[in-house]
Enzyme design. Structure first.
Site, PDB file in Angstrom:
ATOM      1  N   ASP A  44      45.817  56.835  34.924  1.00 12.12           N
ATOM      2  CA  ASP A  44      45.834  55.578  35.679  1.00 12.12           C
ATOM      3  C   ASP A  44      44.908  55.803  36.877  1.00 12.12           C
ATOM      4  OD1 ASP A  44      46.368  53.542  37.468  1.00 12.12           O
ATOM      5  OD2 ASP A  44      48.540  53.581  37.154  1.00 12.12           O
ATOM      6  N   TYR A  91      36.629  38.668  41.334  1.00 14.67           N
ATOM      7  CA  TYR A  91      35.840  39.729  40.680  1.00 14.67           C
ATOM      8  C   TYR A  91      34.564  39.987  41.488  1.00 14.67           C
ATOM      9  CZ  TYR A  91      33.083  41.866  36.838  1.00 14.67           C
ATOM     10  OH  TYR A  91      32.316  42.696  36.037  1.00 14.67           O
TER      11      TYR A  91
HETATM   12  C1  AKB Z   1      32.375  39.036  33.070  1.00 13.17           C
HETATM   13  O1  AKB Z   1      31.999  38.035  32.433  1.00 13.17           O
HETATM   14  O2  AKB Z   1      33.283  39.015  33.889  1.00 13.17           O
HETATM   15  C2  AKB Z   1      31.631  40.327  32.852  1.00 13.17           C
HETATM   16  C3  AKB Z   1      30.511  40.466  33.821  1.00 13.17           C
HETATM   17  C4  AKB Z   1      29.286  39.684  33.661  1.00 13.17           C
HETATM   18  O3  AKB Z   1      30.606  41.235  34.734  1.00 13.17           O
HETATM   19  N1  AKB Z   1      31.151  40.394  31.511  1.00 13.17           N
END
Ligand code: AKB
Length: 317
Positions: free
Chosen positions: A54, A143
């Site tokens: 992990d 992200y």
């Molecule tokens: C996503 O779509 O989140 C990934 C990326 C482009 O980082 N494939």
């Protein structure tokens, strides 16, 4: 000869990067590690050393590093963009907490560290066409926030502590070994599977949405080459733009249709994914990677489609 630990080895990139690294450095020199149980690791990884780790478990990570005398880590652990919007805190903890752990471990044990960033590190105020290497980065997905922070953190550890941290900004990766999960660019993989299995595909990304994409053999080569690059030649270090092709759903569908004339695509656009895709570049400028370490892609859309369809046809028909 490098002794490498790949974290997140059972995922889309890891399941192909591990064999690629083993082909270069030797099977026993590359340890495949993932959160999943060893029995759940793909057979293709179990031909060499494997460990269950992990990324948030520092003592276990360190014990594996010592056990195998590791000098280089490839960190592929991440919650991708679309799933990150449903689990933002977990995304922060895994993507950034995991990276922080590995940077600290790299500092203490003098390791080199590869961490991929992504086209997700850009946002709606970034120039969308020929997106420069150094430009505005104000992403609007969790992200993307973790990717920008990760780029900065890796640069910080290099400047402050001399950690040999390097990375590339990957486009969407097209591949045929392990399916991606929870990404915005996943449609560009699924279209090939559905074309072979069903002869049709429903795209969750709308027509006219251009994003950078790359075929897996180019992606694994980029990851290996940036880590092999002469450090004296690197002006940038972390997060080189690397590009190969850019298309929208209509163009990838047309390339599939050339091989499967009855193939049909329709649309059922996913709002979350579409909003993320709209905020990402149409096409990056990767001249810094080309100039500083000789990056050169080999697969365009036509070559990718031919290879994907031939592999999947053999597997499923
Ligand atoms: C996503 O779509 O989140 C990934 C990326 C482009 O980082 N494939």
């Amino acid at each position: 000869m490098k002794r490498i630990l790949v974290m997140g080895a059972a995922g889309q990139i890891g399941s192909e990067l591990v064999p690629a690294l083993r082909a270069v450095y030797g099977v026993d020199s590359v340890v495949a590690a993932d959160l999943c149980a060893l029995s759940a690791m793909p057979d293709s990884l179990r031909v060499g050393p494997c460990e269950q780790i992990d990324i948030l478990d520092i003592p276990k990570t360190v014990s594996v590093i010592k056990k195998y005398n590791i000098d280089t880590i490839y960190n592929l652990v991440a919650l991708l963009s679309s799933v990150g919007e449903t689990k933002p805190q977990l995304s922060w903890d895994i993507n950034l907490g995991g990276l922080m752990n590995l940077l600290e471990i790299s500092r203490e044990h003098k390791l080199a560290l590869f961490t991929p960033s992504s086209i997700g590190a850009f946002g709606p105020s970034t120039p969308p066409d020929n997106t420069p290497q150094d430009t505005i980065q104000r992403p609007t997905s969790m992200y993307g926030v973790t990717k920008v922070a990760g780029e900065l953190l890796a640069d910080y550890y290099h400047q402050k502590y001399g950690v040999d941290a390097r990375g590339v900004r990957f486009p969407g990766i097209i591949s045929n070994v392990t399916l991606p999960g929870g990404g915005t660019t996943d449609y560009a993989v699924q279209i090939y599977y559905d074309a072979i299995k069903k002869g049709s595909f429903v795209s969750n990304i709308g027509a006219g949405t251009y994003m950078d994409m790359m075929y897996m053999p180019d992606a694994t080569r980029a990851a290996i080459e940036v880590m092999e690059a002469d450090p004296a030649k690197l002006i940038h270090r972390n997060c080189f733009n690397v590009a190969a092709m850019s298309f929208d759903p209509e163009e990838i569908a047309a390339s599939v249709k050339k091989a499967i004339p009855n193939f049909a695509m329709s649309y059922d656009v996913d709002e979350v994914r579409q909003a993320i895709a709209n905020s990402w570049p149409n096409k990056m400028d990767d001249s810094a990677a080309r100039d500083e370490w000789g990056w050169k892609h080999e697969y365009n859309l036509e070559k990718t489609t031919a290879d994907m369809l031939s592999v999947l046809k053999q597997r499923y028909q």
